[in-house]
Design an enzyme around this catalytic site. Structure first.
Site, mmCIF file in Angstrom:
data_model
loop_
_atom_site.group_PDB
_atom_site.id
_atom_site.type_symbol
_atom_site.label_atom_id
_atom_site.label_comp_id
_atom_site.label_asym_id
_atom_site.label_seq_id
_atom_site.Cartn_x
_atom_site.Cartn_y
_atom_site.Cartn_z
ATOM 1 N N GLU A 66 0.822 -1.208 0.000
ATOM 2 C CA GLU A 66 0.000 0.000 0.000
ATOM 3 C C GLU A 66 0.856 1.259 0.000
ATOM 4 O OE1 GLU A 66 -3.039 -0.763 -0.642
ATOM 5 O OE2 GLU A 66 -2.417 -2.841 -0.322
ATOM 6 N N ARG A 91 -8.166 -4.077 2.556
ATOM 7 C CA ARG A 91 -8.626 -2.884 3.276
ATOM 8 C C ARG A 91 -9.894 -3.182 4.082
ATOM 9 N NH1 ARG A 91 -8.925 0.316 6.322
ATOM 10 N NH2 ARG A 91 -9.214 2.561 6.160
ATOM 11 N N SER A 143 -6.967 -8.385 -3.420
ATOM 12 C CA SER A 143 -6.862 -7.035 -3.951
ATOM 13 C C SER A 143 -6.762 -6.015 -2.824
ATOM 14 C CB SER A 143 -8.082 -6.709 -4.816
ATOM 15 O OG SER A 143 -9.243 -6.655 -4.015
ATOM 16 N N HIS A 144 -6.445 -4.791 -3.215
ATOM 17 C CA HIS A 144 -6.335 -3.707 -2.244
ATOM 18 C C HIS A 144 -7.600 -3.599 -1.406
ATOM 19 C CE1 HIS A 144 -5.527 0.369 -0.688
ATOM 20 N NE2 HIS A 144 -6.799 0.600 -0.968
ATOM 21 N N MET A 145 -8.755 -3.609 -2.058
ATOM 22 C CA MET A 145 -10.005 -3.425 -1.337
ATOM 23 C C MET A 145 -10.316 -4.604 -0.420
ATOM 24 S SD MET A 145 -11.703 -0.684 -1.370
ATOM 25 C CE MET A 145 -11.321 0.910 -2.069
#
Length: 781
Positions: free
Chosen positions: A586, A743, A738-740
């Site tokens: 990130e 997160r 994935s990033h999401m």
């Protein structure tokens, strides 16, 4: 000769009786509302005399099923009324009649169709843009109205280019033939038809239940779409051939595997975003860094292929690049074909290939995964060689001193300094753009590709600790919640901003470059559209901070596991690696997107000086700009840019009409396919019931607290959502790593990441949803 002409729901069906050959029309009675008012009992008795079983009473209003407006579903239909129940008939006749309001209307009475096996709706062209596709929404069910009522939970969508060969599936073939027959009868290519298949003895019969014209129409570009699809087919067949420098007998194209263009730039991006993604990542950077990390060298192979502006990943190239460099070619070839066959047999896993299809690192559950290869004919010696190769590759990656990701984390620190030296120089605008992109590659996306690879490995190792029972799901969530990522820091800064501890200027200096579409010049940055992203900043909660610590007993168990599996790292060192890799991914992404955002501002400013607005610059190939750095053109820069913009604008307009599948296994799929089912990725272990907010940048700055937000694809620019107190998140595209996904896990938010097109379309239209991550279930309330 003119067509039959549309005369409303009831008369359209009546006029088809005795004419239509490819399907049947159920018996019917038509009554006027004035008849109901005058003598409803006589009408009811007529129905009783004509039918013996259950009937359906349907509205047929004056303004229903007209060419100017369909008013589909606007009036009442009452099914399953027994034809001999006079009181029930009278009540239904009155209710349906009243639903149509004042004026003279008609009611349509038909027997309830029995033995239904499949039902749905078919459009003769795409209802949104009149693209030349027959589009069938259907469900195998005993109900005929599952699609029209929205109650279907297992419906499928079939796309068929109108000029392609008819499908092999008998039902779909019969349906398309009937659609073409109806077009000839009505002399109209814009049809919306309800249908059902029902058992008749040992066979099935197609019934047409309703025919209406599609009101929203555009010119049907038959030839243009045909030529575009032919170009894609030719390109596919060329790339599908055996290649001397690639392992595997064929390839498969997908929009979600590996570097996942669907999530990052979208299914149909404008060309500047697409060309930037290729330049910064998928043309060469991706392969260079993957090779550095111990995998096969694919440096001369672009990973992403553009099919008339629609980005696809070549999975043969991708799968080759995940094979360890030191694995012998015989095993490697066998492995590449195994991966391709496995994806072909389970295309629903195209968004999670690293977790369900390929083996890209060593983890604690690998021995069990290797068992599947043994069943597919891999020998014990081959499996041992593969296991050892993955182990050596993983040990090199997680090395607490010499791990490659550590060098990449250091490299990103140079990016800001390098870019500032260019930005503040007296170089020409084109030179600044050229060197900005060069530095973004060398010190941004190149190290990001490395740290992202380490983060993928970190998550796989973490997941394997859950799979073998060392951690439970809650402990995994607690660990992720303990991470101090860029996204969490963003939430903290928003809290400080809302409580007056920092100014808006201080916040934007740090985070103002973020934009919802990282590669899109049309996506405003936080500093350009602060109010749209955040609205009126009110007091918001500081993000929860959790501590995570392994007990001495667990550390000892893990130490033994590490020795047993041959992983050369301590228990604490392993968790430090997982933490550093996930946080580092990130951090590096935050760094390079900052520079990329400023490059986009430079491109916009350059276009402005040439009087080319950013809406036009969005269609430019970045290579045209980069080419101006070193080449002397015979025409002016503006003419060169406008020429390229025009080409890609036309391509973009054409791409929007193409209905390509998310995964292409065969050239036939380019023309005709059933949208593959997907297995959504559920994040978290909670359950929420909340109102749904659909994606729209105009609406996302509004009140989102306590709501489930549906977003087509979400890259880091959407992190502002986590400052809004949302109850849940659903994305159409995105992988489990994935990033999401990360997160949402660290924020403790229930989420579905990568729902797939069918589920996403269904859920985003709902008013309220129950999202149950623990049970992997979403219910429309």
């Amino acid at each position: 000769m003119g067509g039959l002409g549309f005369q409303g729901k009831a008369r359209n069906l009546q006029n088809l009786q005795g004419i239509l050959r490819g399907a049947k029309i159920l018996d019917l009675l038509i009554f006027k509302t004035s008849e109901i008012k005058r003598d409803a009992l006589s009408v009811a008795k007529s129905i009783t005399a004509s039918f013996s079983d259950e009937v359906i009473i349907r509205s047929a209003a004056q303004n229903e099923d007209e060419e100017s407006a369909s008013n589909a579903g606007a009036f009442l239909t009452i099914p399953c009324i027994h034809s001999q129940a006079i009181d029930s008939l009278l009540s239904a006749l009155e209710r349906v009649s009243e639903s149509m309001g004042e004026g003279e209307h008609e009611l349509l009475v038909q027997p309830m169709l029995q033995g239904i096996t499949l039902g749905g709706v078919v459009m003769s062209v795409d209802k949104e843009d009149s693209a030349p596709y027959v589009v069938v929404n259907f469900e195998e069910s005993a109900k005929s109205d599952g699609i029209t009522s929205g109650s279907s939970t297992k419906h499928q969508t079939f796309y068929h280019f109108r000029h392609a060969s008819l499908p092999d599936q008998p039902r779909l073939r019969a349906l398309i033939e009937t659609i073409f027959e109806l077009e000839a009868i009505f002399d109209c290519e814009y049809l919306d038809v309800e249908f059902a298949f029902a058992k008749e003895g040992e066979s099935e019969q197609l019934y047409i239940l309703q025919v209406r014209p599609i009101a929203k129409r555009a010119e049907i570009l038959h030839q243009e779409v045909f030529e575009a699809l032919e170009k894609i087919r030719i390109k596919f067949e060329k790339l599908n051939r055996p290649h001397p420098n690639l392992l595997g007998n064929r390839t498969i194209f997908g929009v979600m595997p590996d570097w996942n263009p669907a999530e990052i730039i979208g299914i149909k991006p404008r060309y500047l975003a697409l060309s930037l993604y290729k330049e910064l990542v998928t043309d060469s950077v991706w392969a260079y860094q993957r090779s550095n990390y111990g995998y096969r060298n694919l440096r001369s192979h672009p990973l992403l292929v553009s099919f008339v502006g629609i980005p696809y990943i070549d999975t043969r190239i991708s799968f080759n690049s995940f094979i360890p460099e030191n694995l012998n070619s015989k095993i490697a070839t066998k492995l590449a074909n195994f991966y391709l066959d496995k994806l072909a047999n389970s295309p629903e896993n195209h968004d999670k290939v690293e977790f369900e299809i390929i083996l890209s690192c060593y983890h604690f559950n690998l021995p069990q995964k290797l068992g599947e290869l043994q069943k597919e004919g891999f020998s014990q010696e081959e499996l041992k060689r593969l296991e050892f190769a993955l182990l050596e590759l993983t040990n090199a990656m997680i090395d607490p001193i010499g791990g490659l990701y550590k060098k990449d984390l250091e490299k990103i620190k140079k990016l800001e300094e390098k870019f500032q030296s260019i930005e503040s120089s007296e170089l020409a605008d084109i030179d600044k753009i050229y060197w900005g992109i060069e530095y973004c590659k060398r010190y941004g996306t190149l190290p990001f590709a490395g740290v992202a690879r380490a983060a993928f490995v970190a998550v796989q190792i973490l997941d394997s600790l859950v799979q073998i029972g060392f951690l439970n799901s809650q402990e995994k969530e607690d660990f992720l919640a303990s991470l101090n990522t860029v996204s969490k820091k963003l939430s903290e800064r928003i809290h400080e901003l809302s409580s007056g501890k920092i100014s808006k200027e201080e916040f934007l200096k740090e985070y103002g470059h973020l934009r919802a579409g990282t590669y899109s010049i049309l996506s405003p940055s936080y500093k350009e559209a602060f109010e749209s992203y955040f609205g009126d900043i009110k007091a918001c909660k500081s993000p929860l901070k959790k501590e995570f610590c392994l007990s001495c007993e667990k550390k000892e168990i893990l130490e033994n596991l590490l020795v047993e599996h041959g992983l050369r790292i301590s228990a604490q060192g392993l968790f430090d690696f997982i933490k550093e890799a996930i946080e580092g991914r990130e951090l590096v992404k935050f760094g390079f997107t900052k520079v990329l955002s400023r490059v986009l501002e430079m491109v916009e400013a350059f276009g402005g000086r040439l009087e080319i607005p950013k809406e036009e610059m969005a269609h430019l190939d970045i290579k045209i700009l980069l080419g101006l750095y070193a080449n002397l053109e015979g025409i002016t820069a503006k003419e060169r840019l406008l020429e390229d913009i025009l080409f890609h604008k036309e391509e973009f307009a054409l791409a929007r009409l193409l209905k390509l599948p998310p995964i292409i296994l065969d050239s036939k799929d380019i023309y005709s396919y059933v949208l593959p089912s997907s297995h959504p990725n559920f994040i978290g272990s909670g359950r929420v019931q909340a109102e749904v907010v659909d994606e729209s940048m105009e609406g996302l700055g509004g009140e989102l607290e306590g709501k489930i937000v549906c977003v087509k694809s979400a890259d880091p620019g959407y992190d502002f959502l986590f400052t809004k107190g949302i109850a849940g998140l659903i994305t159409c595209y995105g992988g489990v790593n994935s990033h999401m996904a990360i997160r949402c896990a660290e924020a403790g938010i229930c989420a579905v990441i990568g729902a797939g097109e069918e589920y996403f379309e269904r859920w985003r239209r709902a008013r309220f949803l129950e999202l149950d991550s623990a049970s992997c279930k979403v219910e429309i309330l």
